[in-house]
Design an enzyme around this catalytic site. Structure first.
Site, PDB file in Angstrom:
ATOM      1  N   THR A   1       0.846  -1.202   0.000  1.00 26.19           N
ATOM      2  CA  THR A   1       0.000   0.000   0.000  1.00 26.19           C
ATOM      3  C   THR A   1       0.876   1.244   0.000  1.00 26.19           C
ATOM      4  O   THR A   1       0.509   2.288  -0.549  1.00 26.19           O
ATOM      5  CB  THR A   1      -0.875   0.030   1.283  1.00 26.19           C
ATOM      6  OG1 THR A   1      -1.520  -1.218   1.443  1.00 26.19           O
ATOM      7  CG2 THR A   1      -1.906   1.137   1.219  1.00 26.19           C
TER       8      THR A   1
ATOM      9  N   PHE B   1      -8.741  12.203 -12.343  1.00 25.62           N
ATOM     10  CA  PHE B   1      -8.047  10.948 -12.524  1.00 25.62           C
ATOM     11  C   PHE B   1      -8.662  10.211 -13.698  1.00 25.62           C
ATOM     12  O   PHE B   1      -9.774  10.539 -14.138  1.00 25.62           O
ATOM     13  CB  PHE B   1      -8.143  10.097 -11.242  1.00 25.62           C
ATOM     14  CG  PHE B   1      -6.804   9.632 -10.722  1.00 25.62           C
ATOM     15  CD1 PHE B   1      -6.488   8.289 -10.677  1.00 25.62           C
ATOM     16  CD2 PHE B   1      -5.867  10.552 -10.284  1.00 25.62           C
ATOM     17  CE1 PHE B   1      -5.261   7.858 -10.194  1.00 25.62           C
ATOM     18  CE2 PHE B   1      -4.635  10.133  -9.806  1.00 25.62           C
ATOM     19  CZ  PHE B   1      -4.343   8.774  -9.764  1.00 25.62           C
TER      20      PHE B   1
ATOM     21  N   GLN C   1      -4.381  -5.740 -14.685  1.00 24.93           N
ATOM     22  CA  GLN C   1      -4.263  -4.369 -15.150  1.00 24.93           C
ATOM     23  C   GLN C   1      -2.818  -3.973 -15.393  1.00 24.93           C
ATOM     24  O   GLN C   1      -1.962  -4.121 -14.520  1.00 24.93           O
ATOM     25  CB  GLN C   1      -4.855  -3.401 -14.135  1.00 24.93           C
ATOM     26  CG  GLN C   1      -4.770  -1.946 -14.631  1.00 24.93           C
ATOM     27  CD  GLN C   1      -5.548  -1.006 -13.736  1.00 24.93           C
ATOM     28  OE1 GLN C   1      -5.086  -0.623 -12.676  1.00 24.93           O
ATOM     29  NE2 GLN C   1      -6.736  -0.630 -14.180  1.00 24.93           N
TER      30      GLN C   1
ATOM     31  N   HIS D   1      -0.577  -0.823 -15.887  1.00 20.26           N
ATOM     32  CA  HIS D   1      -0.572   0.623 -15.711  1.00 20.26           C
ATOM     33  C   HIS D   1       0.206   1.216 -16.879  1.00 20.26           C
ATOM     34  O   HIS D   1       1.326   0.779 -17.157  1.00 20.26           O
ATOM     35  CB  HIS D   1       0.108   0.974 -14.388  1.00 20.26           C
ATOM     36  CG  HIS D   1      -0.069   2.388 -13.965  1.00 20.26           C
ATOM     37  ND1 HIS D   1       0.554   3.436 -14.621  1.00 20.26           N
ATOM     38  CD2 HIS D   1      -0.799   2.947 -12.978  1.00 20.26           C
ATOM     39  CE1 HIS D   1       0.205   4.566 -14.030  1.00 20.26           C
ATOM     40  NE2 HIS D   1      -0.609   4.300 -13.038  1.00 20.26           N
TER      41      HIS D   1
ATOM     42  N   LEU E   1       6.481   2.743 -10.694  1.00 17.09           N
ATOM     43  CA  LEU E   1       5.243   3.438 -11.042  1.00 17.09           C
ATOM     44  C   LEU E   1       5.434   4.938 -11.185  1.00 17.09           C
ATOM     45  O   LEU E   1       5.977   5.597 -10.306  1.00 17.09           O
ATOM     46  CB  LEU E   1       4.222   3.170  -9.931  1.00 17.09           C
ATOM     47  CG  LEU E   1       2.899   3.924  -9.993  1.00 17.09           C
ATOM     48  CD1 LEU E   1       2.089   3.460 -11.186  1.00 17.09           C
ATOM     49  CD2 LEU E   1       2.110   3.683  -8.712  1.00 17.09           C
TER      50      LEU E   1
ATOM     51  N   GLU F   1      -0.561   8.117 -12.253  1.00 13.30           N
ATOM     52  CA  GLU F   1      -1.558   8.684 -13.161  1.00 13.30           C
ATOM     53  C   GLU F   1      -1.778  10.157 -12.858  1.00 13.30           C
ATOM     54  O   GLU F   1      -2.218  10.935 -13.717  1.00 13.30           O
ATOM     55  CB  GLU F   1      -2.854   7.909 -12.940  1.00 13.30           C
ATOM     56  CG  GLU F   1      -3.940   8.177 -13.931  1.00 13.30           C
ATOM     57  CD  GLU F   1      -4.908   7.014 -13.967  1.00 13.30           C
ATOM     58  OE1 GLU F   1      -4.505   5.942 -14.440  1.00 13.30           O
ATOM     59  OE2 GLU F   1      -6.048   7.170 -13.504  1.00 13.30           O
TER      60      GLU F   1
ATOM     61  N   ARG G   1      -7.165   2.874 -17.912  1.00 15.09           N
ATOM     62  CA  ARG G   1      -5.833   2.286 -18.044  1.00 15.09           C
ATOM     63  C   ARG G   1      -5.743   1.186 -19.086  1.00 15.09           C
ATOM     64  O   ARG G   1      -4.721   1.058 -19.757  1.00 15.09           O
ATOM     65  CB  ARG G   1      -5.393   1.736 -16.697  1.00 15.09           C
ATOM     66  CG  ARG G   1      -5.116   2.847 -15.722  1.00 15.09           C
ATOM     67  CD  ARG G   1      -4.855   2.315 -14.355  1.00 15.09           C
ATOM     68  NE  ARG G   1      -4.554   3.412 -13.447  1.00 15.09           N
ATOM     69  CZ  ARG G   1      -4.295   3.258 -12.170  1.00 15.09           C
ATOM     70  NH1 ARG G   1      -4.323   2.042 -11.638  1.00 15.09           N
ATOM     71  NH2 ARG G   1      -4.033   4.293 -11.408  1.00 15.09           N
TER      72      ARG G   1
ATOM     73  N   HIS H   1       0.272  -3.937 -12.866  1.00 13.09           N
ATOM     74  CA  HIS H   1       0.095  -3.071 -11.705  1.00 13.09           C
ATOM     75  C   HIS H   1      -0.893  -3.624 -10.697  1.00 13.09           C
ATOM     76  O   HIS H   1      -0.687  -3.531  -9.493  1.00 13.09           O
ATOM     77  CB  HIS H   1      -0.377  -1.704 -12.208  1.00 13.09           C
ATOM     78  CG  HIS H   1      -0.573  -0.689 -11.142  1.00 13.09           C
ATOM     79  ND1 HIS H   1       0.433  -0.289 -10.298  1.00 13.09           N
ATOM     80  CD2 HIS H   1      -1.662   0.022 -10.762  1.00 13.09           C
ATOM     81  CE1 HIS H   1      -0.025   0.620  -9.459  1.00 13.09           C
ATOM     82  NE2 HIS H   1      -1.300   0.831  -9.711  1.00 13.09           N
TER      83      HIS H   1
ATOM     84  N   ARG I   1      -9.932  -1.638 -13.505  1.00 15.06           N
ATOM     85  CA  ARG I   1     -10.129  -0.748 -12.362  1.00 15.06           C
ATOM     86  C   ARG I   1      -9.782   0.685 -12.744  1.00 15.06           C
ATOM     87  O   ARG I   1      -8.825   0.954 -13.471  1.00 15.06           O
ATOM     88  CB  ARG I   1      -9.224  -1.194 -11.210  1.00 15.06           C
ATOM     89  CG  ARG I   1      -9.272  -0.256 -10.023  1.00 15.06           C
ATOM     90  CD  ARG I   1      -8.461  -0.779  -8.861  1.00 15.06           C
ATOM     91  NE  ARG I   1      -7.027  -0.707  -9.052  1.00 15.06           N
ATOM     92  CZ  ARG I   1      -6.297   0.400  -8.925  1.00 15.06           C
ATOM     93  NH1 ARG I   1      -6.879   1.542  -8.643  1.00 15.06           N
ATOM     94  NH2 ARG I   1      -4.988   0.353  -9.081  1.00 15.06           N
TER      95      ARG I   1
END
Lengths: 583, 127, 259
Positions: free
Chosen positions: A45, A116, A230, A232, A242, A245, A290, A358, A393
């Site tokens: 997280t 976003f 997913q 990214h 990462l 976004e 995404r 991701h 997502r």
């Protein structure tokens, strides 16, 4: 040896800690264990950057967030779960604020939100570009308030203990001593996160090996929608680190090797000039979902319009026009990461990026309270599939998901524990003993193993990326399924050099690989059976969405031979399947 | 399982430059304190009368005394500069969201020091 | 800046000397030499992962995010505490690199230190929002208002990733492990300076204790090694100033009501 608790959380990340706090607050006399293979502040997280979504602006509405999420998920989301999620989201984020989360603020002191991907109105709460870090530390530090939470730091959970068709705890290796112990719980909540490490290029940290999903699968709980992985769109090439976004939310643009904003060729709208006050347009171009952005990259690559780099093809993220001041204020971490890991300063140069794995939309099948098919076992967070994310997502929904479903699962698990207090500790101790023997026999005392962990893992990486990547075909998937089966067989011949008991990280790497091979098999079989394209699952041999046959969740069950894939209907309440429109 | 704790030798501070500089900074405090005591002695001697005072001044003109004074000056300067450079870390001031420049904060101290020194020099050297 | 399009692998190698410790076979640690291929963009962590993957599977160490945010991978590199994921081979090439576990902490195995002392101190410093009784907002009342300027007051101290490089750099902690230490005090200050918190008094007993700020002699190395610019040294000295002011207030205005 055994220790007893009322509720056991496996995983100490956002979902696990939120669940623990939810129980501790409402039931101070319940005894909670948080079992984690790392110290909680190392949980992945911590690496999330962009933000957490919840409706707060006057020009926004619950309906909007629900619709954006369902459309973003290509209609595979269970709409009752999404409705509930969106409604509970604002309260959860306010609760985080009360616990000290340092959300960015407007000049008048209220919480700020930013745009976003895939969202019609801005609703992403953020703490600079380290939202996950701040959320995790807020939750961890708040959890220290409660003395009915006992932490088992650096205990590696290996198996769910199932007795009398009920989950009664887990067995775990105390890494310090190498001893396998049973930790009993009247209910257990899996919060172990996703499994990006099955793929070679991923934003995920080393610990994301899908332990909890595999453990649930092995005791007969189905894994839902595992084929939906997913990518990214903006990860650094090579490391997979990462680039949030949020960089695009603030106005960053994606260009190919000719400096052309290529997303306009992929049904994602028309680009506005970067100086236009309306740029970036929500749900358009760089703020599209995404899955579509990652697929556009493959399109460019096939046309030879991506740029070559030392780690393969890349495109570029251009944030120079934002200016140094805005970058240092809103996305300082992006600058730091680009400088350290790509050796460029994004204030003056383009950031090379490519899609990297991701997030896993799929996971342990749960209902909207977090309950699984095994009484006493709950799941929340990325390792669970409720499903609110469907086939793809939207960014900033998952940090909120940790909170909403972490607390729901916590409350449901607490209720179950209060209503079902009897556990048979003798049987649990025996299971722990069996598990200790299994690990000794297969790893510590193994003689003559020839396979290296690294070799098997690399071959798994190669086959998953080649066969189960952004675009899949029947041939590529069948090949991957066969390869994974071969790797699983070869795994029985594994050689562990480290025979020590304390902190045997080679043993844990082997156990993690064992989990990942199970999940790789589930992913490739689930993908093989879904003969359509939806969201992040794209089949070049079945390029259209097929609602008639496949408006369903896949459910993968473990059998003696290969995963058995069943289906169950998606819950549709108010929003019938439609077209995903962006741009 | 038994853990291992690396023993810390008395020469730990010789291992790296920052630690050596830190020890020197701490050592300079002795000279700062020493000079304060010297000033008190000077005032005391002044109070004892002009012959006692002139005898004291004569001893101060010896080579040993002058050397000691020069060393003390260097150490007191080192002490002052290191501490002036550290004060902006402690004196954290904000104007709204922006933090006031650390150079500015240290600069105020240097400026005041220079100004006071100029005044004292003017008084003592009688310009 | 390194040219990213330049060929990454040069065919050269580098030597890493790593301090190994396995209590099951030895009572003391000893160095082991490894040769790794030199890549321009490899971090120390990449090199260590290479060793574990392909040369010696018994090497044990902590890591996860590879991007300097989880705080797992702190080790001593040529006697300076650093994150292995944020330190690069190219800055040492072609010299030998010496790698040891963090100073100041007991070693469990190889590069894995026992950091439970820090976890205890973190818990004791009460690192959470404390509100006076009756002054808590309900969720329906929305967020506590906090201006960007108020956020700026404590933001820096909230960036701590608990990597413990500061403890490894602190000679006071090495000599006396009862010292609360830089990160724990910085995190205490993070809450003290948060406009939403009212718990400074609750933390003072520990912060202003003998094992707290008063053991610090402002060596300042904690701030020098901090990978996130938290500046714990400043947090501690500021606490010294505010605690001293408190003391004067207590002496001169003994009848004042404490917050």
């Amino acid at each position: 040896m055994i220790t007893n608790h009322d509720i056991v959380m496996v995983g100490g990340g956002g979902a696990g800690l939120r669940a623990a706090i939810a129980i501790a607050e409402t039931n101070p006399n319940l005894n909670i264990a948080v079992v984690s293979k790392v110290y909680p502040m190392r949980s992945h997280t911590v690496a999330a950057e962009g933000g957490a979504a919840a409706v707060i602006k006057d020009n926004d509405s619950i309906e909007n967030h629900i619709h954006d999420t369902i459309a973003g998920g290509d209609w595979l989301c269970d709409q009752d779960a999404v409705e509930l999620f969106v409604k509970e989201a604002p309260k959860e984020l306010i609760q985080m604020e009360h616990w000290g989360c340092p959300w960015n603020r407007e000049p008048n002191g209220s919480v700020s939100v930013r745009p976003f991907g895939g969202m019609k109105i801005e609703r992403t709460w953020y703490a600079a570009d380290k939202t996950g870090f701040h959320m995790l530390h807020t939750l961890f530090q708040t959890s220290l308030k409660y003395n009915n939470i006992t932490r088992y730091d650096e205990w590696f959970a290996t198996k769910i203990i199932k007795e009398n068709n009920r989950c009664q705890g887990v067995t775990a290796i105390e890494l310090r001593t190498g001893k396998v112990q049973a930790i009993s719980g009247k209910s257990v909540i899996m919060c172990t996160g996703g499994s990006g490490r099955i793929f070679p290029f991923t934003t995920n940290g080393g610990i994301k090996t899908g332990d909890g999903m595999a453990m649930a699968y092995k005791v007969g709980v189905p894994l839902k929608d595992m084929e939906f992985i997913q990518y990214h769109p903006t990860g650094l090439p090579g490391t997979g680190i990462l680039i949030t976004e949020a960089a695009r939310g603030e106005g960053g643009i994606l260009v190919n090797k000719d400096g052309y904003r290529y997303l306009q060729d992929y049904n994602l709208g028309k680009p506005l000039n970067i100086d236009d006050p309306n740029h970036p347009v929500k749900k358009s171009m760089e703020l599209g979902p995404r899955d579509r952005l990652s697929q556009a990259f493959v399109g460019e690559m096939e046309q030879g319009k991506t740029a070559p780099g030392p780690y393969g093809q890349v495109v570029y993220l251009d944030i120079r026009h934002l200016g140094e001041k805005k970058i240092d204020k809103k996305i300082p971490f992006v600058r730091e990461l680009s400088k350290n890991y790509a050796s460029i300063d994004p204030v003056h140069e383009l950031i090379p990026v490519r899609p990297v794995v991701h997030y896993m939309m799929g996971g342990i099948d749960t209902d909207i309270t977090g309950a699984t098919s095994l009484p006493g076992l709950y799941a929340a967070g990325e390792c669970a599939c409720v499903s609110i994310n469907g086939a793809n997502r939207l960014g900033s929904n998952s940090l909120t998901e940790l909170l909403v479903f972490g607390s729901r699962a916590g409350r449901a698990a607490a209720k179950f524990a209060l209503e079902n207090p009897k556990i048979d500790t003798h049987l649990l101790e025996m299971q722990a003993k069996d598990e200790q023997e299994r690990i000794s026999k297969n790893f510590f005392q193994k003689k003559g193993g020839t396979e290296r962990i690294f070799t098997l893992r690399k071959e798994m990486h190669d086959t998953m990326e080649a066969g189960a990547g952004i675009y899949r075909t029947e041939t590529s998937l069948k090949e991957t399924c066969n390869k994974i089966k071969e790797l699983k067989d070869r795994f029985t011949n594994i050689n562990i050099e480290d025979r020590s008991l304390n902190f045997n990280t080679e043993l844990t790497s082997a156990l993690e690989l064992e989990f990942m091979l199970e999940l790789a098999e589930v992913i490739s079989h689930s993908a093989l059976e879904r003969k359509e394209s939806r969201g992040s699952h794209q089949r070049t041999d079945f390029p259209e969405r097929d609602d008639h046959n496949f408006l369903k969740h896949s459910l993968a069950y473990q059998t003696e031979t290969k995963p058995q894939i069943d289906y169950k209907d998606v819950v549709i309440t108010k929003w019938p399947p439609g077209e995903r429109v962006y741009g | 399982m038994s853990t291992y704790l690396k023993p810390v030798p008395n020469t730990w501070w010789l291992k790296r430059k920052p630690y050596i500089l830190f020890m020197i900074r701490e050592l300079t405090s002795i000279f700062v304190a020493g000079y304060c005591i010297f000033l008190l002695v000077l005032i005391f001697k002044l109070g004892e009368g002009s012959s006692s005072y002139s005898n004291f001044i004569t001893t101060l003109q010896s080579p040993t005394s002058i050397t000691l004074h020069i060393i003390s000056l260097i150490f007191v300067l080192y002490h002052t500069i290191t501490w002036f450079n550290l004060t902006p870390k402690i004196l954290v001031l904000y104007r709204g969201e922006e933090r006031i420049s650390q150079r500015l904060v240290a600069g105020v101290f240097y400026f005041t020091w220079t100004a006071v020194s100029v005044v004292v020099a003017w008084l003592v050297l009688g310009f | 800046m390194v040219n990213r399009n330049k060929k990454i692998e040069t065919g050269e190698t580098m030597q890493l000397e790593i301090l190994r410790y396995n209590p099951e076979v030895a009572t003391e640690p000893s160095f082991q030499m490894y040769k790794v291929p030199f890549h321009e963009d490899w971090s120390i962590l990449d090199a260590v992962n290479h060793i574990k993957n392909e040369i010696d599977g018994t090497l044990s160490y902590r890591w996860s995010c590879q991007m300097g945010v989880c705080g797992s991978c702190g080790i001593m590199i040529n006697n300076i505490p650093k994150l292995s994921c944020g330190t690069f081979l190219r800055d040492y090439y072609p010299n030998k690199i010496s790698i040891e576990p963090l100073d100041g902490f007991p070693v469990e195995k190889d590069l894995i230190s026992d950091i439970d002392d820090f976890l205890t101190k973190l818990t004791d410093i009460k690192p959470y929002i404390i509100r006076n009784k009756g002054e808590e907002k309900s969720l329906d009342e929305g967020e506590y208002r906090q201006s960007p300027a108020e956020l700026a007051q404590f933001k820096q101290y909230s960036m701590c990733i608990n990597c413990m490089l500061c403890y490894a750099a602190c000679p006071v902690y090495a000599l006396d492990s009862t010292f609360i230490g830089p990160a724990a005090i910085a995190l205490g200050q993070r809450y003290n300076m948060d406009s939403r918190d009212q718990g400074r008094e609750d933390r003072q007993e520990l912060i202003a204790s003998h094992e707290g700020i008063w053991e610090c002699t402002f060596v300042g190395e904690c701030s020098a090694v901090c990978p996130k610019d938290v500046d714990p040294a400043a947090a501690i000295q500021r606490a010294k100033v505010s605690s001293t002011i408190d003391w004067f207030k207590d002496v001169l205005i003994p009848w004042r009501k404490k917050k």
